[in-house]
Design a protein around this motif. Structure first.
Motif, PDB file in Angstrom:
ATOM      1  N   MET A  85      51.422  40.824  57.140  1.00  0.00           N
ATOM      2  CA  MET A  85      51.460  41.036  55.597  1.00  0.00           C
ATOM      3  C   MET A  85      51.394  39.581  54.924  1.00  0.00           C
ATOM      4  O   MET A  85      50.711  39.595  53.645  1.00  0.00           O
ATOM      5  CB  MET A  85      52.520  41.689  55.310  1.00  0.00           C
ATOM      6  CG  MET A  85      52.848  42.882  55.681  1.00  0.00           C
ATOM      7  SD  MET A  85      54.297  44.195  55.405  1.00  0.00           S
ATOM      8  CE  MET A  85      54.314  44.432  53.833  1.00  0.00           C
ATOM      9  N   GLY A  86      51.659  38.723  55.527  1.00  0.00           N
ATOM     10  CA  GLY A  86      51.579  37.264  54.752  1.00  0.00           C
ATOM     11  C   GLY A  86      50.157  36.978  54.767  1.00  0.00           C
ATOM     12  O   GLY A  86      49.826  36.301  53.686  1.00  0.00           O
ATOM     13  N   MET A  87      49.511  37.284  55.772  1.00  0.00           N
ATOM     14  CA  MET A  87      47.920  37.007  55.822  1.00  0.00           C
ATOM     15  C   MET A  87      47.023  37.674  54.529  1.00  0.00           C
ATOM     16  O   MET A  87      46.227  37.384  54.268  1.00  0.00           O
ATOM     17  CB  MET A  87      47.544  37.459  57.331  1.00  0.00           C
ATOM     18  CG  MET A  87      47.948  36.470  58.379  1.00  0.00           C
ATOM     19  SD  MET A  87      47.403  36.985  59.862  1.00  0.00           S
ATOM     20  CE  MET A  87      45.464  37.341  59.854  1.00  0.00           C
ATOM     21  N   THR A  88      47.482  38.974  54.320  1.00  0.00           N
ATOM     22  CA  THR A  88      47.309  39.663  53.372  1.00  0.00           C
ATOM     23  C   THR A  88      47.170  38.604  52.115  1.00  0.00           C
ATOM     24  O   THR A  88      46.188  38.812  51.111  1.00  0.00           O
ATOM     25  CB  THR A  88      47.935  40.940  53.056  1.00  0.00           C
ATOM     26  OG1 THR A  88      47.706  41.802  54.077  1.00  0.00           O
ATOM     27  CG2 THR A  88      47.066  41.691  51.721  1.00  0.00           C
ATOM     28  N   ILE A  89      48.242  38.136  51.924  1.00  0.00           N
ATOM     29  CA  ILE A  89      48.482  37.078  50.553  1.00  0.00           C
ATOM     30  C   ILE A  89      47.493  35.929  50.776  1.00  0.00           C
ATOM     31  O   ILE A  89      46.951  35.537  49.852  1.00  0.00           O
ATOM     32  CB  ILE A  89      49.870  36.773  50.545  1.00  0.00           C
ATOM     33  CG1 ILE A  89      50.950  38.084  50.577  1.00  0.00           C
ATOM     34  CG2 ILE A  89      50.018  35.691  49.376  1.00  0.00           C
ATOM     35  CD1 ILE A  89      50.670  38.735  49.121  1.00  0.00           C
ATOM     36  N   ASP A  90      47.329  35.305  51.993  1.00  0.00           N
ATOM     37  CA  ASP A  90      46.760  34.074  52.100  1.00  0.00           C
ATOM     38  C   ASP A  90      45.242  34.359  52.323  1.00  0.00           C
ATOM     39  O   ASP A  90      44.654  33.259  51.782  1.00  0.00           O
ATOM     40  CB  ASP A  90      47.247  33.315  53.436  1.00  0.00           C
ATOM     41  CG  ASP A  90      48.649  32.646  53.307  1.00  0.00           C
ATOM     42  OD1 ASP A  90      49.099  32.770  52.090  1.00  0.00           O
ATOM     43  OD2 ASP A  90      49.558  32.634  54.222  1.00  0.00           O
ATOM     44  N   GLY A  91      44.982  35.156  52.941  1.00  0.00           N
ATOM     45  CA  GLY A  91      43.302  35.209  53.043  1.00  0.00           C
ATOM     46  C   GLY A  91      42.694  36.603  53.149  1.00  0.00           C
ATOM     47  O   GLY A  91      41.672  36.941  53.411  1.00  0.00           O
ATOM     48  N   GLY A  92      43.477  37.835  52.749  1.00  0.00           N
ATOM     49  CA  GLY A  92      43.348  39.182  52.802  1.00  0.00           C
ATOM     50  C   GLY A  92      42.913  39.578  51.450  1.00  0.00           C
ATOM     51  O   GLY A  92      42.385  39.061  50.587  1.00  0.00           O
ATOM     52  N   THR A  93      43.197  40.882  51.256  1.00  0.00           N
ATOM     53  CA  THR A  93      42.673  41.586  49.934  1.00  0.00           C
ATOM     54  C   THR A  93      43.755  41.161  48.767  1.00  0.00           C
ATOM     55  O   THR A  93      43.293  41.517  47.522  1.00  0.00           O
ATOM     56  CB  THR A  93      42.967  43.128  50.361  1.00  0.00           C
ATOM     57  OG1 THR A  93      44.170  43.412  50.808  1.00  0.00           O
ATOM     58  CG2 THR A  93      41.961  43.529  51.112  1.00  0.00           C
ATOM     59  N   ALA A  94      44.812  40.343  48.837  1.00  0.00           N
ATOM     60  CA  ALA A  94      45.578  40.085  47.752  1.00  0.00           C
ATOM     61  C   ALA A  94      45.407  38.533  47.624  1.00  0.00           C
ATOM     62  O   ALA A  94      46.139  37.967  46.591  1.00  0.00           O
ATOM     63  CB  ALA A  94      47.115  40.352  48.119  1.00  0.00           C
ATOM     64  N   ARG A  95      44.375  37.954  48.219  1.00  0.00           N
ATOM     65  CA  ARG A  95      44.430  36.311  48.083  1.00  0.00           C
ATOM     66  C   ARG A  95      43.901  36.049  46.498  1.00  0.00           C
ATOM     67  O   ARG A  95      44.504  34.918  46.158  1.00  0.00           O
ATOM     68  CB  ARG A  95      43.250  35.744  48.944  1.00  0.00           C
ATOM     69  CG  ARG A  95      41.887  36.284  48.774  1.00  0.00           C
ATOM     70  CD  ARG A  95      40.878  35.874  49.987  1.00  0.00           C
ATOM     71  NE  ARG A  95      39.583  36.227  49.460  1.00  0.00           N
ATOM     72  CZ  ARG A  95      39.031  37.488  49.877  1.00  0.00           C
ATOM     73  NH1 ARG A  95      40.063  38.466  50.189  1.00  0.00           N
ATOM     74  NH2 ARG A  95      37.776  37.602  49.678  1.00  0.00           N
ATOM     75  N   LYS A  96      43.222  36.730  46.134  1.00  0.00           N
ATOM     76  CA  LYS A  96      42.572  36.224  44.576  1.00  0.00           C
ATOM     77  C   LYS A  96      43.841  36.200  43.572  1.00  0.00           C
ATOM     78  O   LYS A  96      43.881  35.152  42.778  1.00  0.00           O
ATOM     79  CB  LYS A  96      41.626  36.997  44.175  1.00  0.00           C
ATOM     80  CG  LYS A  96      40.331  37.008  44.907  1.00  0.00           C
ATOM     81  CD  LYS A  96      39.162  37.772  44.284  1.00  0.00           C
ATOM     82  CE  LYS A  96      37.670  37.697  45.096  1.00  0.00           C
ATOM     83  NZ  LYS A  96      36.657  38.481  44.457  1.00  0.00           N
ATOM     84  N   SER A  97      44.664  37.220  43.535  1.00  0.00           N
ATOM     85  CA  SER A  97      45.696  37.005  42.537  1.00  0.00           C
ATOM     86  C   SER A  97      46.793  36.061  42.918  1.00  0.00           C
ATOM     87  O   SER A  97      47.297  35.305  42.041  1.00  0.00           O
ATOM     88  CB  SER A  97      46.247  38.629  42.465  1.00  0.00           C
ATOM     89  OG  SER A  97      45.422  39.373  41.956  1.00  0.00           O
ATOM     90  N   PHE A  98      47.246  35.918  44.212  1.00  0.00           N
ATOM     91  CA  PHE A  98      48.021  34.988  44.522  1.00  0.00           C
ATOM     92  C   PHE A  98      47.669  33.491  44.745  1.00  0.00           C
ATOM     93  O   PHE A  98      48.484  32.712  44.859  1.00  0.00           O
ATOM     94  CB  PHE A  98      48.928  35.410  45.718  1.00  0.00           C
ATOM     95  CG  PHE A  98      49.776  36.541  45.820  1.00  0.00           C
ATOM     96  CD1 PHE A  98      51.122  36.491  45.276  1.00  0.00           C
ATOM     97  CD2 PHE A  98      49.403  37.874  45.711  1.00  0.00           C
ATOM     98  CE1 PHE A  98      52.067  37.425  45.199  1.00  0.00           C
ATOM     99  CE2 PHE A  98      50.235  38.877  45.376  1.00  0.00           C
ATOM    100  CZ  PHE A  98      51.744  38.770  45.301  1.00  0.00           C
ATOM    101  N   ARG A  99      46.387  33.224  44.395  1.00  0.00           N
ATOM    102  CA  ARG A  99      45.884  32.047  44.395  1.00  0.00           C
ATOM    103  C   ARG A  99      46.305  31.336  43.021  1.00  0.00           C
ATOM    104  O   ARG A  99      46.591  30.256  42.995  1.00  0.00           O
ATOM    105  CB  ARG A  99      44.390  31.932  44.265  1.00  0.00           C
ATOM    106  CG  ARG A  99      43.716  31.953  45.767  1.00  0.00           C
ATOM    107  CD  ARG A  99      42.319  32.071  45.566  1.00  0.00           C
ATOM    108  NE  ARG A  99      41.559  32.100  46.713  1.00  0.00           N
ATOM    109  CZ  ARG A  99      40.265  32.351  47.025  1.00  0.00           C
ATOM    110  NH1 ARG A  99      39.519  32.524  46.006  1.00  0.00           N
ATOM    111  NH2 ARG A  99      39.809  32.672  48.243  1.00  0.00           N
ATOM    112  N   LYS A 100      46.741  32.081  42.210  1.00  0.00           N
ATOM    113  CA  LYS A 100      46.988  31.727  40.856  1.00  0.00           C
ATOM    114  C   LYS A 100      48.707  31.654  40.829  1.00  0.00           C
ATOM    115  O   LYS A 100      49.092  31.243  39.633  1.00  0.00           O
ATOM    116  CB  LYS A 100      46.631  32.692  39.912  1.00  0.00           C
ATOM    117  CG  LYS A 100      45.117  33.013  39.778  1.00  0.00           C
ATOM    118  CD  LYS A 100      44.620  33.991  38.774  1.00  0.00           C
ATOM    119  CE  LYS A 100      43.081  34.169  38.905  1.00  0.00           C
ATOM    120  NZ  LYS A 100      42.761  35.320  38.135  1.00  0.00           N
ATOM    121  N   MET A 101      49.274  31.717  41.871  1.00  0.00           N
ATOM    122  CA  MET A 101      50.711  31.806  41.676  1.00  0.00           C
ATOM    123  C   MET A 101      51.136  30.282  41.707  1.00  0.00           C
ATOM    124  O   MET A 101      50.326  29.473  42.498  1.00  0.00           O
ATOM    125  CB  MET A 101      51.368  32.418  42.782  1.00  0.00           C
ATOM    126  CG  MET A 101      52.755  32.011  42.926  1.00  0.00           C
ATOM    127  SD  MET A 101      53.645  33.057  44.383  1.00  0.00           S
ATOM    128  CE  MET A 101      54.059  34.557  43.208  1.00  0.00           C
TER     129      MET A 101
END
Length: 482
Positions: free
Chosen positions: A328-344
């Motif tokens: 689930m951490g990979m979803t944040i770093d390089g998966g389907t949620a990466r674009k939003s969490f790049r801005k964190m």
């Protein structure tokens, strides 16, 4: 002879009536006794599990009040002629921020549920209808929302815990990863256009085809449903609300099993609170703590009529839960949620372990394109607790307003900045890097090493022109008088 026959008939008739009446009375008595016995057994099991049974009059009043809750959560219950006060687990500060955030974007429908991983308390449960821009909390409790790819958390848990599939297991697929056609599941033919992904990358990028194939090859419909029931499907998981139940059915064939395992159907339905609870199970190392929205019911004299105690049970082994956290951490770093969490803010990325699962599908009630995100955010400093789990769902009818991942990112930042602040450090801490990123980095390094050094190539004409220009400059310098 006639008298004998008449007497015999009278005796038989009397005996039959006696047996019928007596048997009926016995059955009625036995049924009532059995009901009492079953009720006693249920109460005994509830007490053994740590749950205080909800009295019938309170349960009926809760059902009547909360099935059409509207804009505001009710503060009292009408139980006969008495008024019973309801005490909630909500955090007023977080609840107010989420309402303001959802109203500012005005999605057609939007819900947010936040759960404290340590206590199981529901810190916020908000629903908003964009057309009127009003609060509609019915959306949060309704189990009419297709789960989409959130069910992949259940499928991944079953495959990792009970089969030979590992995070590094590679699967081939053809076509788009977001579709699921029968030809994509056919293993009899292969061609040069087939691609491959590891199971962890397929999870991070929500690959329907690979999840469908993995389910067909390794598990049955019954095993998948059993794991889903461990996660809270097909049963009451909120002690105070027996009408809030998520549903998953069994598969009739292999293709239907692939649909169930990947979430590519609109029959598997959940509520937003259940979506947050699923992430909480992973965050709690495989332990399920039943969410509690109502903490207690109190009468006018201040006496506690009922107190909500969370039920705890193990759903996954700690090792499987740890692997799920990394995926689930990979979803944040390089998966389907990466674009939003790049801005964190990088400070939060360094201070928190964040993991999540996205999902999208058209259907459900209210109808529209659902955009799901279920996630956890745990402080790396263990003394600061187990953090929160969050579920965000947007329903977009005609156009998109905001991504669910962006809303979740904003809520996590607000929570750890204002509600339970964590010290932000800009020291870079190790992050979970996806297998795809590692592979790309290795390929790039090899290509740089093998690349020949570039020398500046100058043509003959240009070289002679440069020499002439240099000569002119030197001549001007020599003729210059100071």
């Amino acid at each position: 002879m006639k008298k004998t026959n008449s007497k015999f008939a009278l005796v038989v008739t009397t005996a039959f009536l006696t047996l019928f009446v007596g048997g009926t009375a016995f059955n009625i008595f036995q049924g009532k006794f059995g009901q009492k016995l079953n009720a006693a057994e249920v109460e005994k099991e509830a007490k053994a599990s740590g749950l205080t049974p909800l009295p019938d009059d309170l349960r009926l009043s809760i059902d009547r009040t909360f099935k059409q809750v509207g804009a505001d959560w009710p503060q009292t219950l009408d139980v006969g002629k008495k008024k019973v006060k309801i005490e909630y687990a909500f955090n007023p500060q977080l609840d107010a921020y989420i309402k303001k955030l959802l109203k500012s974007y005005r999605s057609d429908y939007a819900t947010v549920a936040v759960i404290d991983n340590e206590t199981g308390e529901v810190l916020a449960a908000v629903g908003v209808e964009g057309k009127t821009n009003n609060i509609d909390n019915n959306l949060v409790l309704a189990s009419t929302h297709p789960s989409a790819s959130l069910i992949k958390m259940v499928t991944a848990a079953e495959l990792l815990q009970n089969t030979k599939v590992t995070r590094e297991t590679s699967f081939d697929f053809r076509g788009r990863s977001t579709t699921l056609f029968k030809y994509q599941l056919d293993e009899s033919k292969s061609n040069r256009w087939d691609k491959s992904q590891t199971f962890e990358t397929a999870f991070a990028k929500s690959n329907n085809v690979i999840f469908g194939k993995a389910a067909i090859q390794n598990i049955s419909s019954e095993k998948l449903v059993r794991m889903a029931e461990n996660f809270g499907f097909n049963q009451q998981f909120l002690p105070e609300f027996d009408f809030v139940q998520s549903h998953i059915g069994t598969a009739a064939d292999d293709y239907h099993l692939a649909e169930l395992a990947s979430g590519f159907n609109d029959q598997t339905v959940i509520s937003p609170i259940h979506g947050a609870m699923m992430a909480s199970i992973i965050a709690n190392n495989g332990m399920m703590k039943s969410p509690k929205m109502i903490t207690k019911l109190v009468d006018a004299s201040g006496e506690t009529l009922w107190e909500n105690n969370s039920i705890e049970k193990r759903v996954l082994s700690a090792e499987t839960a740890r692997q799920m956290q990394e995926m689930m951490g990979m979803t944040i770093d390089g998966g389907t949620a990466r674009k939003s969490f790049r801005k964190m803010n990088n400070g939060y990325k360094n201070a928190l372990d964040i993991g999540g699962k996205t999902g999208s599908i058209t259907g459900g009630k209210p109808f529209g394109k659902r955009d799901w995100f279920s996630a956890f955010a745990i402080p790396r400093d263990q003394e600061r607790g187990k953090g929160i789990s969050i579920s965000v769902m947007n329903v977009n009818v005609k156009r998109w307003h905001v991504k669910s991942t962006m809303l979740a990112k904003n809520i996590i930042e607000y929570y750890y900045n204002n509600v339970k602040p964590v010290p932000i450090t800009m020291v870079k801490m190790p992050r979970m890097v996806s297998e795809n990123k590692r592979r790309k980095a290795k390929v790039y390094k090899r290509s740089i090493a093998s690349r020949p050094s570039k020398k500046k190539i100058v043509s003959g004409k240009k070289r002679s022109a440069i020499k002439k220009e240099i000569g002119k400059r030197n001549e001007r310098k020599s003729n210059t008088t100071i």
